[in-house]
Scaffold this active site. Structure first.
Site, mmCIF file in Angstrom:
data_model
loop_
_atom_site.group_PDB
_atom_site.id
_atom_site.type_symbol
_atom_site.label_atom_id
_atom_site.label_comp_id
_atom_site.label_asym_id
_atom_site.label_seq_id
_atom_site.Cartn_x
_atom_site.Cartn_y
_atom_site.Cartn_z
ATOM 1 N N GLU A 58 1.170 5.627 -1.684
ATOM 2 C CA GLU A 58 -0.042 6.397 -1.399
ATOM 3 C C GLU A 58 0.328 7.821 -0.975
ATOM 4 O OE1 GLU A 58 -2.148 5.981 2.282
ATOM 5 O OE2 GLU A 58 -4.089 5.885 1.284
ATOM 6 N N TRP A 80 -6.952 1.596 -3.035
ATOM 7 C CA TRP A 80 -8.026 2.572 -3.294
ATOM 8 C C TRP A 80 -9.021 2.100 -4.348
ATOM 9 C CZ3 TRP A 80 -9.849 6.599 -0.680
ATOM 10 C CH2 TRP A 80 -9.042 7.115 0.341
ATOM 11 N N TYR A 94 -8.141 13.537 -0.906
ATOM 12 C CA TYR A 94 -6.959 14.135 -0.248
ATOM 13 C C TYR A 94 -6.038 14.988 -1.116
ATOM 14 C CZ TYR A 94 -8.145 10.743 3.345
ATOM 15 O OH TYR A 94 -8.801 10.025 4.288
ATOM 16 N N CYS A 156 -10.891 10.440 5.867
ATOM 17 C CA CYS A 156 -10.859 9.877 7.234
ATOM 18 C C CYS A 156 -9.857 10.652 8.066
ATOM 19 C CB CYS A 156 -10.464 8.410 7.190
ATOM 20 S SG CYS A 156 -11.682 7.414 6.352
ATOM 21 N N ARG A 176 -11.110 11.487 11.871
ATOM 22 C CA ARG A 176 -12.510 11.442 12.319
ATOM 23 C C ARG A 176 -13.023 10.016 12.426
ATOM 24 N NH1 ARG A 176 -15.827 9.509 8.400
ATOM 25 N NH2 ARG A 176 -14.762 9.452 6.417
ATOM 26 N N ASP A 179 -10.293 2.835 11.143
ATOM 27 C CA ASP A 179 -10.434 1.376 11.024
ATOM 28 C C ASP A 179 -9.182 0.782 11.688
ATOM 29 O OD1 ASP A 179 -10.158 -1.240 10.031
ATOM 30 O OD2 ASP A 179 -10.734 -0.703 7.985
HETATM 31 N N1 FFO Z 1 -11.937 2.013 4.157
HETATM 32 C C1 FFO Z 1 -11.833 1.237 5.249
HETATM 33 N N2 FFO Z 1 -12.786 0.364 5.535
HETATM 34 N N3 FFO Z 1 -10.753 1.334 6.088
HETATM 35 C C2 FFO Z 1 -9.743 2.228 5.840
HETATM 36 O O1 FFO Z 1 -8.775 2.301 6.614
HETATM 37 C C3 FFO Z 1 -9.837 3.064 4.684
HETATM 38 N N4 FFO Z 1 -8.838 3.985 4.351
HETATM 39 C C4 FFO Z 1 -8.689 4.324 2.921
HETATM 40 C C5 FFO Z 1 -10.066 4.618 2.374
HETATM 41 N N5 FFO Z 1 -11.065 3.630 2.725
HETATM 42 C C6 FFO Z 1 -10.958 2.908 3.861
HETATM 43 C C7 FFO Z 1 -8.046 3.173 2.185
HETATM 44 N N6 FFO Z 1 -6.961 2.607 2.913
HETATM 45 C C8 FFO Z 1 -6.118 -1.434 3.132
HETATM 46 C C9 FFO Z 1 -5.323 -0.517 3.797
HETATM 47 C C10 FFO Z 1 -5.626 0.839 3.732
HETATM 48 C C11 FFO Z 1 -6.719 1.265 3.001
HETATM 49 C C12 FFO Z 1 -7.520 0.341 2.345
HETATM 50 C C13 FFO Z 1 -7.213 -1.007 2.408
HETATM 51 C C14 FFO Z 1 -5.802 -2.898 3.138
HETATM 52 O O2 FFO Z 1 -6.551 -3.693 2.608
HETATM 53 N N7 FFO Z 1 -4.674 -3.331 3.689
HETATM 54 C C15 FFO Z 1 -4.260 -4.728 3.658
HETATM 55 C C16 FFO Z 1 -3.513 -5.032 2.379
HETATM 56 C C17 FFO Z 1 -2.387 -4.094 2.101
HETATM 57 C C18 FFO Z 1 -1.893 -4.053 0.666
HETATM 58 O O3 FFO Z 1 -2.330 -4.842 -0.181
HETATM 59 O O4 FFO Z 1 -1.034 -3.225 0.398
HETATM 60 C C19 FFO Z 1 -3.419 -5.001 4.899
HETATM 61 O O5 FFO Z 1 -2.872 -4.080 5.491
HETATM 62 O O6 FFO Z 1 -3.340 -6.160 5.269
HETATM 63 C C20 FFO Z 1 -8.087 4.679 5.289
HETATM 64 O O7 FFO Z 1 -7.192 5.421 5.072
#
Ligand code: FFO
Length: 274
Positions: A58, A80, A94, A156, A176, A179
């Protein structure tokens, strides 16, 4: 990563019950700060296993100025996908603002590197991803916004500033919206890594990463996961080794990063709010 556990406990104890855009519901605080001295190890959460590959790809994707998910999915990164249109486009998010601000040929990353090398006492070493002219219309879908030249999501992690003292480079991020269960462990590792990369190519040692939050929230469907995570013992931080040959920020490749001594507890699944 006591800092992360302290944040979770603080929000659980002091958070306001607050509705949100995604309809999930959160516990939320406004204003909080964490500090990580990068000489103490690489700040990666040890109480659940993090998918470092997603974090590295990323960051390389942001640095390319890329805003289409194709490069990520080709490399097995799906984080994403929920927000992209049917062609994988996210609009001017970004990468676009970092490398081609407002489509005005302003490369904020190149400019901040020039200043870091030539005038490190400067108090103007900022990069902003927050561009009011491309914020999405919340009454429209992600893909309608992208079709209208808007970003699918507002950033974010909105802007960051660098600081040099004693030969060490520090970075402070203003986020700002945060999560805490899913995003924040990614965001900490991503900016810590970016600070190390910038330090190497500008000729400094890594200093501190300072993480400043606006709305820091725990989604209600992540409460059980965080309870489990808090019950686990915190382990020593791993170390991140960068290929020392790389002297240009845009030359880093996935193979140039080696994480050693990362012994986390098992991964904990959580559903991402879209
Ligand atoms: N949307 C939400 N609700 N929360 C966020 O942190 C973010 N983001 C961006 C944009 N949208 C968002 C996306 N970043 C995961 C991690 C970061 C993300 C989106 C999803 C996630 O599902 N992590 C899992 C699986 C990891 C993987 O498969 O690589 C985990 O960590 O267990 C903030 O920047």
């Amino acid at each position: 990563m006591k800092q992360y556990h302290d944040l979770v406990k603080y929000v659980l104890e002091n958070g306001n019950e607050k509705g949100d855009r995604t309809g999930t519901g959160t516990k939320s605080v406004f204003g909080y700060q964490m500090r990580f001295d990068l000489s103490e190890g690489f700040p990666m959460v040890t109480t659940k296993k993090l998918h470092l590959k997603s974090i590295i790809y990323e960051l390389l994707w942001f640095l390319k100025g890329d805003t289409n998910t194709k490069y990520l999915t080709e490399n097995g990164v799906r984080i994403w996908n929920e927000w992209a249109d049917e062609n994988g486009d996210l609009g001017p998010v970004y990468g676009h603002q970092w490398r081609n601000w407002a489509s005005e040929d302003i490369d904020q990353i190149k400019e901040v590197i020039q200043t870091l090398k030539n005038n490190p006492n400067s108090r103007r070493m900022l990069v902003s991803a927050w561009n009011p002219s491309v914020l999405p219309d919340t009454s429209k879908s992600f893909s309608e916004n992208v079709a209208n030249g808007k970003a699918a999501l507002p950033p974010c992690h909105a802007f960051f500033q660098f600081y040099v003292a004693d030969g060490k480079l520090s970075c402070q991020l203003y986020q700002r919206s945060a999560d805490i269960f899913l995003g924040v462990p990614f965001n900490i590792a991503s900016y810590a890594l970016f600070t190390m990369m910038m330090a190497q190519v500008c000729g400094y040692q890594p200093g501190d990463f300072i993480h400043t939050f606006g709305d820091a929230h725990i989604y209600n469907n992540h409460l059980e996961q965080l309870e489990l995570q808090l019950s686990r013992d915190i382990r020593p931080l791993p170390k991140m080794i960068l290929n020392p040959e790389i002297k240009d920020i845009f030359d880093f490749k996935f193979e140039d990063f080696t994480l050693v001594d990362y012994n986390p507890h098992p991964h904990i699944k959580g559903v991402v709010a879209v």
